[in-house]
Design an enzyme around this catalytic site. Sequence first.
Site, PDB file in Angstrom:
ATOM      1  N   HIS A 159      38.271 -72.132 -37.746  1.00 31.53           N
ATOM      2  CA  HIS A 159      38.383 -70.685 -37.683  1.00 31.53           C
ATOM      3  C   HIS A 159      38.903 -70.653 -39.643  1.00 31.53           C
ATOM      4  CE1 HIS A 159      40.449 -71.566 -34.630  1.00 31.53           C
ATOM      5  NE2 HIS A 159      40.833 -72.045 -34.783  1.00 31.53           N
ATOM      6  N   HIS A 195      37.202 -78.810 -30.704  1.00 34.95           N
ATOM      7  CA  HIS A 195      37.910 -79.005 -29.868  1.00 34.95           C
ATOM      8  C   HIS A 195      37.297 -79.402 -28.802  1.00 34.95           C
ATOM      9  CE1 HIS A 195      40.388 -77.448 -32.881  1.00 34.95           C
ATOM     10  NE2 HIS A 195      40.464 -76.261 -32.773  1.00 34.95           N
ATOM     11  N   CYS A 213      33.544 -83.003 -31.022  1.00 38.23           N
ATOM     12  CA  CYS A 213      33.565 -84.335 -31.796  1.00 38.23           C
ATOM     13  C   CYS A 213      33.668 -85.345 -30.980  1.00 38.23           C
ATOM     14  CB  CYS A 213      35.202 -83.568 -32.310  1.00 38.23           C
ATOM     15  SG  CYS A 213      35.190 -85.624 -32.838  1.00 38.23           S
ATOM     16  N   HIS A 236      47.109 -75.406 -26.863  1.00 41.04           N
ATOM     17  CA  HIS A 236      46.592 -75.923 -28.454  1.00 41.04           C
ATOM     18  C   HIS A 236      44.972 -76.082 -27.610  1.00 41.04           C
ATOM     19  CE1 HIS A 236      43.214 -77.853 -30.784  1.00 41.04           C
ATOM     20  NE2 HIS A 236      44.397 -77.008 -32.404  1.00 41.04           N
ATOM     21  N   GLU A 256      42.080 -78.136 -28.157  1.00 41.39           N
ATOM     22  CA  GLU A 256      41.786 -78.859 -27.496  1.00 41.39           C
ATOM     23  C   GLU A 256      41.907 -79.936 -26.328  1.00 41.39           C
ATOM     24  OE1 GLU A 256      41.711 -82.067 -31.009  1.00 41.39           O
ATOM     25  OE2 GLU A 256      42.599 -83.399 -29.253  1.00 41.39           O
ATOM     26  N   THR A 285      44.511 -85.084 -30.579  1.00 46.48           N
ATOM     27  CA  THR A 285      44.063 -86.435 -32.225  1.00 46.48           C
ATOM     28  C   THR A 285      43.841 -86.048 -32.944  1.00 46.48           C
ATOM     29  OG1 THR A 285      42.334 -84.454 -32.230  1.00 46.48           O
ATOM     30  CG2 THR A 285      41.504 -86.040 -31.033  1.00 46.48           C
ATOM     31  N   SER A 312      47.399 -74.037 -39.745  1.00 48.31           N
ATOM     32  CA  SER A 312      48.508 -74.904 -39.375  1.00 48.31           C
ATOM     33  C   SER A 312      47.996 -75.932 -40.271  1.00 48.31           C
ATOM     34  CB  SER A 312      49.237 -75.150 -38.184  1.00 48.31           C
ATOM     35  OG  SER A 312      47.985 -75.740 -37.716  1.00 48.31           O
TER      36      SER A 312
HETATM   37 FE1  F3S Z   1      36.686 -84.950 -34.362  1.00 49.22          FE
HETATM   38 FE2  F3S Z   1      39.061 -85.741 -35.717  1.00 49.22          FE
HETATM   39 FE3  F3S Z   1      37.876 -83.720 -36.639  1.00 49.22          FE
HETATM   40  S1  F3S Z   1      39.041 -86.214 -34.164  1.00 49.22           S
HETATM   41  S2  F3S Z   1      37.278 -82.813 -34.907  1.00 49.22           S
HETATM   42  S3  F3S Z   1      37.235 -86.118 -36.971  1.00 49.22           S
HETATM   43  S4  F3S Z   1      40.094 -84.069 -36.974  1.00 49.22           S
END
Ligand code: F3S
Length: 289
Positions: A50, A84, A106, A134, A136, A174, A231
């Site tokens: 973003h 995500h 990730c 969301h 994710e 997460t 956010s």
């Molecule tokens: Fe992964 Fe944690 Fe960033 S889950 S995308 S390292 S906030």
Amino acid sequence: MTVEIAKTAGFCFGVKRAVDTVYAEIEKEKARAAEGGAPCPIYTFGPIIHNDEVVEDLRGKGVEPIGLEDLDRVPPGRVIIRSHGVDRRTMEELRSRGFEVIDATCPFVSKIHQTVREASENGEFVIVIGDPEHAEVLGITGWVNGPYTVVQNEDDIRKLSVSEDAKVCIVSQTTFNFEKFHFLVEQLKKISYYSRAVNTICNATQSRQSEARELAARADVMIVIGGKHSSNTQKLYEICKNECSRTYFVQTVKDLSTEDLPFGGVVGITAGASTPINIIEEVGNLCLS
Ligand code: F3S
């Protein structure tokens, strides 16, 4: 004046990995073109982060963000999945339409995909704690192979109808708040005798917030950098403002004036998860100038 940039400011590991993947693909494409290979378009599935500057920079290099609705319009190519992650059907749809999927989900998020898939295959009812809208969370639920629900507060739990002898597996988005996760897990455990909770909260957000709080508490001026609609940056701003009344929220160095800065003392800088390092450095350099 001392300028201190928080170590955890900006991209977390997963976001950095996804952005680096896109730039690496651009380089590979250039090398291929230099060798006379046929061009292959590069896409990201949605904006990679973003941050308008990064997305525009990538667009300038030929990388277009696309969604499922664009698959009829654009020629097949390589499509990079952002940190995500996405649901399984999206992956399958992309592949079946001739796109090569480069998965930059990730690894912490991929682990949740695996957990919910295996849990549902073992007959467990999956509960995801998080924001049902969301990306994710939509991605996570798309890997469940059976019944599931998403809850984000006590109200959602009250409305649940799960039999008390159902086997339940609870995971979390997460970036969900750690204390709230534990509280909701306690409530959920009263519903079924066979609940297990897997703490899938990533500590990147928490570490960034704790470091920002600590830095703001001793700073004369605190600068929080990030997108207006981010956010996690807004949350960072609130935390810092609580500790340091002279806290500024800026998107880029252009939003900051040297008049905002003190003549001495400490200027602390932190940044939200989608802020690239060059923007953080520009702000740091202005403070030092
Ligand atoms: Fe992964 Fe944690 Fe960033 S889950 S995308 S390292 S906030």
